[in-house]
Design a protein around this motif. Structure first.
Motif, PDB file in Angstrom:
ATOM      1  N   GLY A 281      24.026 152.130  41.925  1.00 21.33           N
ATOM      2  CA  GLY A 281      23.799 150.754  41.506  1.00 21.33           C
ATOM      3  C   GLY A 281      25.020 149.905  41.788  1.00 21.33           C
ATOM      4  O   GLY A 281      25.729 150.107  42.774  1.00 21.33           O
ATOM      5  N   ARG A 282      25.281 148.972  40.913  1.00 19.49           N
ATOM      6  CA  ARG A 282      26.434 148.088  41.071  1.00 19.49           C
ATOM      7  C   ARG A 282      27.648 148.646  40.334  1.00 19.49           C
ATOM      8  O   ARG A 282      27.515 149.331  39.322  1.00 19.49           O
ATOM      9  CB  ARG A 282      26.108 146.687  40.555  1.00 19.49           C
ATOM     10  CG  ARG A 282      25.120 145.934  41.434  1.00 19.49           C
ATOM     11  CD  ARG A 282      24.784 144.558  40.882  1.00 19.49           C
ATOM     12  NE  ARG A 282      23.979 143.802  41.836  1.00 19.49           N
ATOM     13  CZ  ARG A 282      24.478 142.980  42.748  1.00 19.49           C
ATOM     14  NH1 ARG A 282      25.780 142.781  42.802  1.00 19.49           N
ATOM     15  NH2 ARG A 282      23.687 142.343  43.587  1.00 19.49           N
ATOM     16  N   LEU A 283      28.818 148.327  40.874  1.00 19.21           N
ATOM     17  CA  LEU A 283      30.096 148.641  40.250  1.00 19.21           C
ATOM     18  C   LEU A 283      30.835 147.337  39.983  1.00 19.21           C
ATOM     19  O   LEU A 283      30.434 146.274  40.457  1.00 19.21           O
ATOM     20  CB  LEU A 283      30.930 149.543  41.159  1.00 19.21           C
ATOM     21  CG  LEU A 283      30.328 150.904  41.528  1.00 19.21           C
ATOM     22  CD1 LEU A 283      31.215 151.611  42.543  1.00 19.21           C
ATOM     23  CD2 LEU A 283      30.126 151.766  40.294  1.00 19.21           C
ATOM     24  N   VAL A 284      31.908 147.419  39.231  1.00 12.07           N
ATOM     25  CA  VAL A 284      32.781 146.262  39.034  1.00 12.07           C
ATOM     26  C   VAL A 284      33.790 146.246  40.174  1.00 12.07           C
ATOM     27  O   VAL A 284      34.569 147.187  40.336  1.00 12.07           O
ATOM     28  CB  VAL A 284      33.498 146.328  37.675  1.00 12.07           C
ATOM     29  CG1 VAL A 284      34.439 145.127  37.514  1.00 12.07           C
ATOM     30  CG2 VAL A 284      32.479 146.367  36.540  1.00 12.07           C
ATOM     31  N   HIS A 285      33.765 145.201  40.966  1.00  7.32           N
ATOM     32  CA  HIS A 285      34.641 145.117  42.140  1.00  7.32           C
ATOM     33  C   HIS A 285      36.082 144.899  41.670  1.00  7.32           C
ATOM     34  O   HIS A 285      36.365 143.937  40.943  1.00  7.32           O
ATOM     35  CB  HIS A 285      34.214 143.974  43.057  1.00  7.32           C
ATOM     36  CG  HIS A 285      34.718 144.099  44.452  1.00  7.32           C
ATOM     37  ND1 HIS A 285      36.070 144.118  44.765  1.00  7.32           N
ATOM     38  CD2 HIS A 285      34.051 144.229  45.639  1.00  7.32           C
ATOM     39  CE1 HIS A 285      36.213 144.234  46.066  1.00  7.32           C
ATOM     40  NE2 HIS A 285      35.007 144.311  46.619  1.00  7.32           N
ATOM     41  N   PRO A 286      37.027 145.746  42.102  1.00 12.70           N
ATOM     42  CA  PRO A 286      38.402 145.641  41.597  1.00 12.70           C
ATOM     43  C   PRO A 286      39.201 144.461  42.132  1.00 12.70           C
ATOM     44  O   PRO A 286      40.311 144.221  41.669  1.00 12.70           O
ATOM     45  CB  PRO A 286      39.030 146.970  42.025  1.00 12.70           C
ATOM     46  CG  PRO A 286      38.223 147.410  43.188  1.00 12.70           C
ATOM     47  CD  PRO A 286      36.829 146.933  42.940  1.00 12.70           C
TER      48      PRO A 286
END
Length: 358
Positions: A281-286
């Motif tokens: 799914g989606r991740l938190v973009h660093p």
């Protein structure tokens, strides 16, 4: 070139039922004295460790060799070896016979009793504690991406947890686990560790369970955020990317570039999301701290470390390894696909046994 080494925790499982078996003592009793096989918190686990390697090809050979050796020793004890970060099947873990482990159980109760979870720890050489802490400060935003790549624990006590890495949730029960704020200097790092020990909450410095820390025994930083990978190729890819992260961070420090100022709250959210979603799914973009597709975040990690990887000679391997991993899926995706195909968690464990030493 910085050396890199790997520690992998692995499950011992029954060859017929797929359930974990508490036979680590029997397995280890037959190992030679120069073996790197070792016990872990529970008797259903083994740990393997490589020596420091500068060439990633040598590391790959050693990971495969030690997995093969551990699998051979396990079979002689009537069990099989599985690179699974949690047991898919129900289990009541048994603590290893060790004074320190008994103290952990007395102090932390169910947290220690239920901690049958297998991680992958990667050591990368640093020149000094100052360089090591500068690296720790600068790799923090990217550690959740390593977790997402390695996620290999979707099942717990016979049920689908809805997480890709439920191990990361189980591990998060320890009071000192998780991300930390930037330390700024080696002096501040060591001061913080002593302050934590002074609370009397932790047994010893070995319980400094940061996602990444200075090693107590070696001149390395130790990145501890990952699940054990189902397949050894993914372990090697993880090691290459981690060494690239460390080298990139050290170069940024020498160039006077400050670390990202993201607080622990943001990092905890990104780590939770990585454990929940993995690569599905989606991740938190660093770089933006906003949601992004997992593949975009993984490619951003590769871009971030590509210069260092090219200089080291690992860029082609990393690109090929990531293409393979993204196409095949991480361990969590593979386990769920196996369950959908077979309808049987015992069959899932059996196939994972085969892939562990393949």
């Amino acid at each position: 070139m910085r050396s890199v080494g790997v520690e992998e925790e692995l499950l011992l499982v029954d060859p017929y039922s797929g359930e974990p078996r508490a036979v680590a003592g029997t397995v280890l009793a037959s190992t030679p004295h120069d073996s790197t096989l070792d016990k872990e918190l529970h008797r259903e686990q083994l740990e393997i460790a490589t020596r420091p390697r500068t060439l990633i090809e040598d590391l790959a050979e050693e990971v495969g060799r030690w997995r093969g050796e551990a699998a051979h020793r396990a079979r002689r004890a009537g069990t099989e070896l599985a690179a699974l970060a949690t047991s898919p099947l129900p289990v009541t873990p048994s603590l290893s016979v060790d004074e320190r482990y008994q103290r952990l159980e007395e102090e932390f109760g169910r947290t220690a009793q239920e901690q049958l979870a297998c991680g992958c720890h990667i050591h990368v050489a640093v020149e000094s504690d100052d360089e090591g802490v500068a690296v720790l400060d600068r790799i923090r935003p990217w550690l959740p991406t390593l977790l997402a790549l390695s996620a290999n624990s979707p099942f717990w006590q016979g049920k689908d947890t809805r997480y890709s890495s439920y191990r990361s949730r189980v591990w998060g029960r320890w009071p000192s686990s998780g991300p930390m704020e930037p330390f700024g200097s080696a002096e501040n790092y060591h001061r913080r560790v002593q302050e934590m020990l002074a609370t009397g909450t932790l047994l010893d410095e070995g319980m400094i369970y940061f996602d990444a820390r200075l090693s107590r025994h070696y001149p390395t930083v130790e990145i501890r955020v990952a699940d054990v990978c189902l397949q050894s190729d993914d372990t090697v890819l993880l090691a290459a990317l981690t060494r690239g992260l460390v080298e990139t961070a050290a170069r940024a420090w020498r160039a006077g570039e400050p670390p990202d100022s993201a607080g622990i709250g943001l990092l905890r959210l990104a780590t939770w999301r990585a454990g929940r979603s993995g690569l599905s799914g989606r991740l938190v973009h660093p770089l933006t701290w906003t949601p992004a597709p997992a593949e975009a975040v993984v490619r951003a990690l590769l871009d971030h470390v590509s210069e260092a990887l090219e200089d080291i000679g690992d860029l082609a391997l990393a690109k090929e390894g990531l293409d393979t991993l993204m196409g095949r899926g991480n361990g969590a995706q593979v386990q769920r696909e196996l369950l959908a195909r077979t309808g049987d968690l015992r069959s899932v464990v059996g196939e994972c046994v085969r892939r562990t030493a393949a």
